[in-house]
Design a protein around this motif. Sequence first.
Motif, PDB file in Angstrom:
ATOM      1  N   VAL A  86       0.851  -1.186   0.000  1.00 16.59           N
ATOM      2  CA  VAL A  86       0.000   0.000   0.000  1.00 16.59           C
ATOM      3  C   VAL A  86       0.887   1.235   0.000  1.00 16.59           C
ATOM      4  O   VAL A  86       1.923   1.251   0.673  1.00 16.59           O
ATOM      5  N   PRO A  87       0.528   2.285  -0.754  1.00 18.14           N
ATOM      6  CA  PRO A  87       1.293   3.542  -0.687  1.00 18.14           C
ATOM      7  C   PRO A  87       1.417   4.015   0.757  1.00 18.14           C
ATOM      8  O   PRO A  87       0.412   4.200   1.448  1.00 18.14           O
ATOM      9  N   LEU A  88       2.645   4.225   1.208  1.00 18.04           N
ATOM     10  CA  LEU A  88       2.883   4.395   2.638  1.00 18.04           C
ATOM     11  C   LEU A  88       2.318   5.698   3.186  1.00 18.04           C
ATOM     12  O   LEU A  88       1.752   5.721   4.283  1.00 18.04           O
ATOM     13  N   ARG A  89       2.483   6.801   2.466  1.00 16.89           N
ATOM     14  CA  ARG A  89       1.963   8.061   3.003  1.00 16.89           C
ATOM     15  C   ARG A  89       0.452   7.987   3.187  1.00 16.89           C
ATOM     16  O   ARG A  89      -0.083   8.407   4.219  1.00 16.89           O
ATOM     17  N   GLU A 205       4.715  11.046  -1.703  1.00 14.31           N
ATOM     18  CA  GLU A 205       4.136   9.698  -1.671  1.00 14.31           C
ATOM     19  C   GLU A 205       5.213   8.668  -1.940  1.00 14.31           C
ATOM     20  O   GLU A 205       6.123   8.892  -2.734  1.00 14.31           O
ATOM     21  N   SER A 206       5.104   7.536  -1.248  1.00 16.01           N
ATOM     22  CA  SER A 206       6.045   6.432  -1.455  1.00 16.01           C
ATOM     23  C   SER A 206       5.253   5.202  -1.845  1.00 16.01           C
ATOM     24  O   SER A 206       4.447   4.698  -1.050  1.00 16.01           O
ATOM     25  N   ARG A 207       5.484   4.738  -3.046  1.00 15.56           N
ATOM     26  CA  ARG A 207       4.781   3.550  -3.527  1.00 15.56           C
ATOM     27  C   ARG A 207       5.714   2.345  -3.470  1.00 15.56           C
ATOM     28  O   ARG A 207       6.828   2.400  -3.975  1.00 15.56           O
ATOM     29  N   PRO A 208       5.268   1.248  -2.864  1.00 15.96           N
ATOM     30  CA  PRO A 208       6.129   0.063  -2.785  1.00 15.96           C
ATOM     31  C   PRO A 208       6.362  -0.539  -4.158  1.00 15.96           C
ATOM     32  O   PRO A 208       5.537  -0.415  -5.056  1.00 15.96           O
ATOM     33  N   ALA A 209       7.503  -1.194  -4.303  1.00 19.91           N
ATOM     34  CA  ALA A 209       7.792  -1.880  -5.563  1.00 19.91           C
ATOM     35  C   ALA A 209       6.814  -3.028  -5.752  1.00 19.91           C
ATOM     36  O   ALA A 209       6.534  -3.774  -4.816  1.00 19.91           O
ATOM     37  N   PRO A 210       6.242  -3.182  -6.949  1.00 20.16           N
ATOM     38  CA  PRO A 210       5.276  -4.262  -7.165  1.00 20.16           C
ATOM     39  C   PRO A 210       5.913  -5.632  -7.017  1.00 20.16           C
ATOM     40  O   PRO A 210       7.020  -5.872  -7.486  1.00 20.16           O
TER      41      PRO A 210
END
Length: 258
Positions: A86-89, A205-210
């Motif tokens: 999940v996007p962390l922010r 925003e920080s998006r996790p690597a898929p």
Amino acid sequence: MSGARVIQEQDRRDDEQETSPPGVFWRYWGAATVSGAGTAVTALALPLVALTVLDATAFEVALLAAAGQVSWLLLSLPAGVVAQRVPLRRLQVTLDLVRFAALGSLPLAWWLGTLTYAHLLCAALVTGAATVLFDIGNSTFLPAVVPARQLAARNSVMSGTHAVTDTGGPSLGGVLIGATGPVGALVVDAASYLASAVLLRTLPESRPAPRTGESALRLMREGLRYVTKHPVMRPCMIWATAANFLNAALVALTPLYL
């Protein structure tokens, strides 16, 4: 020569990353500090509300303390998977708002004359679950807002701040309760989570690597296997489990003496 140019280019990019964007870490630090202090105040204010407002029994106070901690047992492994997907922010802001709503509902219910022990218990469960997800997500959020070269130093700042809030939070809670009463302390506590959410909303925003082809259950098994087989982490986990068990018993009984 080409290898040297590659290294110089990488160093230049790292230097640019270290200087931009300005203030991101300190906004992150401010949000974590406010949120951590709020969590420490909650641990004291909730049981005192049960005792002083609702005349709760010793068993009910202990059950309330357990409700605030049980999520660490039930949600720690799933929380790690959630933080990876999940996007962390967005996750952190949402969890702060959940805690704001759960705790903010208690003073409102008290003011309306409808506050019950069941309401307190539900608020403790919701707040505890959100705190587990928030804290685990927070540990993976730091590398997303801090350059690799600064990570060790910034992590030291966060660890020191965490120790201060854990130690000073209950004292702050005592001051707030003495000044405003237990219900008033919950108002301030709820406001701390709202302030944390506002600060976090300003971060990138920080998006996790898929990660494809990996089920949540498999990831949890991998995490558990890694910790239980690691020569350093396994004894640390056993010791932390024993210490936390006894500390939780003390935390549950302390409000009865207060």
